[in-house]
Design a protein around this motif. Structure first.
Motif, PDB file in Angstrom:
ATOM      1  N   LYS A 173      -1.939   0.912  -5.413  1.00  0.00           N
ATOM      2  CA  LYS A 173      -0.885   0.204  -4.715  1.00  0.00           C
ATOM      3  C   LYS A 173       0.296   0.844  -4.981  1.00  0.00           C
ATOM      4  O   LYS A 173       0.456   1.734  -6.177  1.00  0.00           O
TER       5      LYS A 173
ATOM      6  N   CYS B  23     -10.421  -9.868  -0.186  1.00  0.00           N
ATOM      7  CA  CYS B  23     -11.272  -9.367   0.892  1.00  0.00           C
ATOM      8  C   CYS B  23     -11.606 -10.450   1.931  1.00  0.00           C
ATOM      9  O   CYS B  23     -11.724 -11.555   1.698  1.00  0.00           O
TER      10      CYS B  23
ATOM     11  N   LYS C 133       0.890  -1.249   0.127  1.00  0.00           N
ATOM     12  CA  LYS C 133       0.086  -0.038   0.218  1.00  0.00           C
ATOM     13  C   LYS C 133       1.089   1.248  -0.001  1.00  0.00           C
ATOM     14  O   LYS C 133       0.592   2.186  -0.570  1.00  0.00           O
TER      15      LYS C 133
ATOM     16  N   TRP D 108       0.939  -6.611   8.508  1.00  0.00           N
ATOM     17  CA  TRP D 108       0.025  -7.107   7.580  1.00  0.00           C
ATOM     18  C   TRP D 108      -0.307  -8.679   7.857  1.00  0.00           C
ATOM     19  O   TRP D 108      -1.510  -9.103   8.130  1.00  0.00           O
TER      20      TRP D 108
ATOM     21  N   ARG E  32      -3.629 -10.431   9.063  1.00  0.00           N
ATOM     22  CA  ARG E  32      -4.381 -11.093   8.235  1.00  0.00           C
ATOM     23  C   ARG E  32      -4.664 -12.318   8.867  1.00  0.00           C
ATOM     24  O   ARG E  32      -5.909 -12.926   8.846  1.00  0.00           O
TER      25      ARG E  32
ATOM     26  N   ALA F 132     -13.899  -7.524  -7.886  1.00  0.00           N
ATOM     27  CA  ALA F 132     -14.572  -7.172  -6.897  1.00  0.00           C
ATOM     28  C   ALA F 132     -14.088  -7.113  -5.673  1.00  0.00           C
ATOM     29  O   ALA F 132     -14.134  -6.087  -4.674  1.00  0.00           O
TER      30      ALA F 132
ATOM     31  N   ASN G 102      -8.667   0.506  -6.977  1.00  0.00           N
ATOM     32  CA  ASN G 102      -7.592  -0.020  -5.834  1.00  0.00           C
ATOM     33  C   ASN G 102      -6.261   0.553  -6.137  1.00  0.00           C
ATOM     34  O   ASN G 102      -5.982   0.963  -7.326  1.00  0.00           O
TER      35      ASN G 102
ATOM     36  N   ARG H 141      -4.275 -10.643  -0.548  1.00  0.00           N
ATOM     37  CA  ARG H 141      -5.173  -9.410   0.064  1.00  0.00           C
ATOM     38  C   ARG H 141      -6.580  -9.586  -0.572  1.00  0.00           C
ATOM     39  O   ARG H 141      -7.308  -8.630  -0.017  1.00  0.00           O
TER      40      ARG H 141
HETATM   41  C1  HEM Z   1     -19.539  -6.371  -1.282  1.00  0.00           C
HETATM   42  C2  HEM Z   1     -18.898  -6.167  -0.311  1.00  0.00           C
HETATM   43  C3  HEM Z   1     -17.525  -6.315  -0.315  1.00  0.00           C
HETATM   44  C4  HEM Z   1     -16.469  -5.971  -1.360  1.00  0.00           C
HETATM   45  C5  HEM Z   1     -17.071  -5.800  -2.846  1.00  0.00           C
HETATM   46  C6  HEM Z   1     -15.375  -5.817  -0.842  1.00  0.00           C
HETATM   47  C7  HEM Z   1     -14.179  -5.441  -1.421  1.00  0.00           C
HETATM   48  C8  HEM Z   1     -12.803  -5.537  -1.054  1.00  0.00           C
HETATM   49  C9  HEM Z   1     -11.630  -5.381  -1.862  1.00  0.00           C
HETATM   50  C10 HEM Z   1     -11.647  -4.855  -3.334  1.00  0.00           C
HETATM   51  C11 HEM Z   1     -10.631  -5.357  -0.863  1.00  0.00           C
HETATM   52  C12 HEM Z   1      -9.117  -5.277  -1.233  1.00  0.00           C
HETATM   53  C13 HEM Z   1      -8.654  -3.736  -0.968  1.00  0.00           C
HETATM   54  C14 HEM Z   1      -7.268  -3.413  -0.949  1.00  0.00           C
HETATM   55  O1  HEM Z   1      -6.482  -4.269  -1.684  1.00  0.00           O
HETATM   56  O2  HEM Z   1      -6.769  -2.773  -0.437  1.00  0.00           O
HETATM   57  C15 HEM Z   1     -11.067  -5.672   0.415  1.00  0.00           C
HETATM   58  C16 HEM Z   1     -10.553  -5.820   1.282  1.00  0.00           C
HETATM   59  C17 HEM Z   1     -10.777  -6.099   2.871  1.00  0.00           C
HETATM   60  N1  HEM Z   1     -12.051  -6.142   2.915  1.00  0.00           N
HETATM   61 FE1  HEM Z   1     -13.625  -6.328   1.674  1.00  0.00          FE
HETATM   62  N2  HEM Z   1     -15.259  -5.897   0.691  1.00  0.00           N
HETATM   63  C18 HEM Z   1     -16.559  -6.274   0.875  1.00  0.00           C
HETATM   64  C19 HEM Z   1     -17.224  -6.623   2.319  1.00  0.00           C
HETATM   65  C20 HEM Z   1     -16.122  -6.663   3.362  1.00  0.00           C
HETATM   66  C21 HEM Z   1     -16.911  -7.078   4.525  1.00  0.00           C
HETATM   67  C22 HEM Z   1     -18.226  -7.309   5.085  1.00  0.00           C
HETATM   68  C23 HEM Z   1     -15.660  -6.950   5.488  1.00  0.00           C
HETATM   69  C24 HEM Z   1     -15.717  -7.121   7.039  1.00  0.00           C
HETATM   70  C25 HEM Z   1     -16.411  -6.771   7.745  1.00  0.00           C
HETATM   71  C26 HEM Z   1     -14.482  -6.577   4.649  1.00  0.00           C
HETATM   72  C27 HEM Z   1     -13.363  -6.331   5.224  1.00  0.00           C
HETATM   73  C28 HEM Z   1     -12.055  -6.186   4.396  1.00  0.00           C
HETATM   74  C29 HEM Z   1     -10.972  -6.215   4.748  1.00  0.00           C
HETATM   75  C30 HEM Z   1     -10.329  -6.117   6.427  1.00  0.00           C
HETATM   76  C31 HEM Z   1      -9.780  -5.983   3.766  1.00  0.00           C
HETATM   77  C32 HEM Z   1      -8.507  -5.786   3.891  1.00  0.00           C
HETATM   78  C33 HEM Z   1      -7.825  -6.982   3.711  1.00  0.00           C
HETATM   79  C34 HEM Z   1      -6.169  -7.168   3.693  1.00  0.00           C
HETATM   80  O3  HEM Z   1      -5.770  -5.972   3.368  1.00  0.00           O
HETATM   81  O4  HEM Z   1      -5.613  -8.064   3.811  1.00  0.00           O
HETATM   82  N3  HEM Z   1     -14.986  -6.461   3.335  1.00  0.00           N
HETATM   83  N4  HEM Z   1     -12.468  -6.084   0.438  1.00  0.00           N
END
Ligand code: HEM
Length: 513
Positions: free
Chosen positions: A385, A456, A99, A122, A126, A448, A383, A454
């Motif tokens: 990076k 979601c 990031k 991270w 994770r 998505a 997104n 990484r």
């Molecule tokens: C339709 C619903 C969702 C979509 C489309 C979505 C999409 C994403 C995407 C694209 C990323 C990657 C971001 C990155 O690389 O910086 C991400 C990471 C993440 N999402 Fe989601 N998300 C959704 C729902 C949720 C929910 C419900 C939670 C938890 C409560 C959540 C928690 C996280 C977390 C903690 C990360 C960071 C993971 C990491 O950096 O290892 N997301 N999400």
């Protein structure tokens, strides 16, 4: 002296004008002005940045564009919609694309939470997040509270709206639903946000304001927003206020949950699972992690649901197929209950009918419809990076430290060379193979939820909420779009519908189907 300055000014104008006319026809969509680079265009198109980028890719027949800001700024972006590039950055060589400090600076309200973390910090986080979100206890708890919120709050609210017969903003209702579920899953609290009075909520407003300010930080050179922060004006003022509000809410949730656990209260909320972990965890770490989950999980799921309903309502043949699939599950349950001699109970339970996680888990068409709406309207459209060491992406683009790589999830989902000439059509069938199973190969082009290490962490949580709510609402209500409304993507970090999703609902009718 005055004459000299007028001559000089005229020369500058003449230079800019001739330069503009010369370059206009070539690369009208991406115009790099002398000295100030692409900044005017970024600012002009910020309200519609995702559509603009997709247009640029299609019109210029390119997969990657290079955007440079003013010479005195560090603004330099490589924007790509090539799935090979995305996979390379997110997966194959992901350690080279952290990031980075610029990202952390912009998202500073999230502190050291997983979203902002790189490297060792991270991977430790994770692991923690995984063991929480994947645990059987949490999943059962989540399925249970989601079903209860759908049954006890969402359905009654829709029944009320149906009885009134007036139009309302479904996106607002869905946003209240996801907030309620998020607060229940994270802290075990009832936020009261999904009630018929449509109350305001300070925490929600704080998160919304913070998101808007962060997006603006991506659009302007760092010195601009830093100056605004220092002067405490505009969006930066709201950001600082949002930060303080979030701190107050989270501080209270954390101390209450610590207290409850000391008193032996049994709970499987995300916060409780984190506190119970064998590691010594500070309140600051809990604050950063919980705020990250709340910010990452709420609006994204609202958006996922809102565009899904928009597309399904616009495509009645898709709605009919979803209803057919749900009808099969419903009938199977009825037959099973009848065979078990549960007739009396069935009569009282058939309307409104609330699905549970087990019912919707294996529904191929419903899943395909969600994949299709997430392709066309990815809740996280962009997104970003950083680059650690100079590298060459699969399409030959060279990236260097100091550059930001922008991955356009929105554009990837709309490129004819990936999805075919019908790429702008809502066609869930494209995700289903001839043998009736989901096309996993195609899934690798759906970004998505991102891709690679990484990906979601909340993906399953999001699907549980989205499928339970969508299946139950569609099965019990006929949802009709208000005619003539025009919607677009709100300029924000997540692709909320602008100005909202105006609908009318009617009950589909009581009695055994
Ligand atoms: C339709 C619903 C969702 C979509 C489309 C979505 C999409 C994403 C995407 C694209 C990323 C990657 C971001 C990155 O690389 O910086 C991400 C990471 C993440 N999402 Fe989601 N998300 C959704 C729902 C949720 C929910 C419900 C939670 C938890 C409560 C959540 C928690 C996280 C977390 C903690 C990360 C960071 C993971 C990491 O950096 O290892 N997301 N999400």
């Amino acid at each position: 002296m005055e004459l000299l300055s007028q001559v000089l000014l005229s020369c500058v104008f003449y230079f800019i004008l001739t330069w503009y006319v010369k370059h206009k026809n070539q690369r009208q969509l991406v115009l790099h002005w002398p000295l100030i680079g692409v900044l005017p265009q970024l600012v002009l198109n910020m309200h519609n940045i995702n559509v603009w980028l997709a247009d640029v890719f299609v019109s210029l027949r390119t997969r990657t564009i290079h955007l440079k800001g003013p010479v005195f700024s560090k603004l330099e972006y490589l924007v790509t919609c090539d799935p090979e590039n995305l996979r390379y950055v997110l997966k194959t060589n992901f350690t080279n694309f952290p990031k980075g400090p610029e990202f952390n600076e912009k998202f500073d309200v999230l502190g050291d939470g997983i979203f902002n973390a790189d490297f060792d910090s991270w991977s430790t986080q994770r692991e923690m997040a995984h063991s929480c979100f994947r645990s059987a206890e949490f999943r059962a708890f989540l399925a249970d509270i989601t079903r209860k919120i759908v049954q006890d709050k969402l359905i009654p609210l829709l029944i009320l709206m149906a009885s009134k017969g007036s139009s309302f903003d479904l996106q607002d209702v869905l946003s209240r639903f996801t907030f309620e579920t998020t607060i229940a899953a994270t802290y075990g609290r009832d936020s009261g946000y999904l009630s018929p009075e449509f109350p305001t909520n300070e925490f929600v407003e704080a998160v919304d304001n913070a998101e808007e300010a962060i997006l603006y930080r991506f659009a302007v050179p760092a010195f601009v927003w830093k100056l605004m922060r220092w002067l405490k004006v505009g969006r930066e003022k709201k950001y600082a206020e949002a930060w303080a509000t979030a701190d107050a809410f989270l501080g209270e949730f954390i101390s209450q949950t610590r207290e409850e656990l000391l008193q032996g209260v049994e709970t499987n909320t995300i916060l409780a699972i984190y506190i119970k972990s064998p590691k010594q965890i500070s309140d600051k770490f809990l604050r950063d992690s919980m705020l990250t989950f709340n910010l990452a999980g709420r609006d994204t799921t609202t958006v996922g649901l809102s565009w899904f309903f928009w597309l399904v309502c616009k495509n009645p043949h898709v709605e009919a197929k979803i209803l057919e699939e749900l009808g099969v599950v419903f009938s199977a349950k009825m037959n099973k209950a009848a065979a078990a001699g549960d007739e009396g109970n069935i009569q009282t339970r058939v309307w409104p009918w609330v699905f549970d996680e087990g019912d919707v888990k294996g529904l191929v068409y419903l899943h395909a419809a969600f994949c299709e709406s997430l392709r066309l309207y990815p809740p996280v459209p962009l997104n970003s990076k950083g680059v650690l060491k100079e590298d060459t992406l699969p399409d030959g683009s060279v990236v260097r430290p100091g550059m930001q790589i922008i991955l356009s999830h929105y554009a990837v989902g709309r490129m004819p060379w990936i999805w075919g000439d019908n790429c702008l059509e809502f066609k869930p069938e494209r995700w289903i193979r001839d043998d009736g199973t989901l096309d996993l190969q195609l899934m690798s082009n759906l970004f998505a939820f991102s891709n690679g290490p990484r990906t979601c962490v909340g993906k399953q949580m999001a699907f549980t909420q989205m499928k339970l709510a969508a299946a139950t609402l569609l099965f019990n209500f006929h949802i009709e779009l208000v005619e003539g409304q025009s919607v677009s993507i709100k300029p924000s970090l997540v692709s909320l519908m602008n100005p909202g999703l105006m609908v009318r609902v009617k009950e589909r009718g009581r009695g055994v189907r």
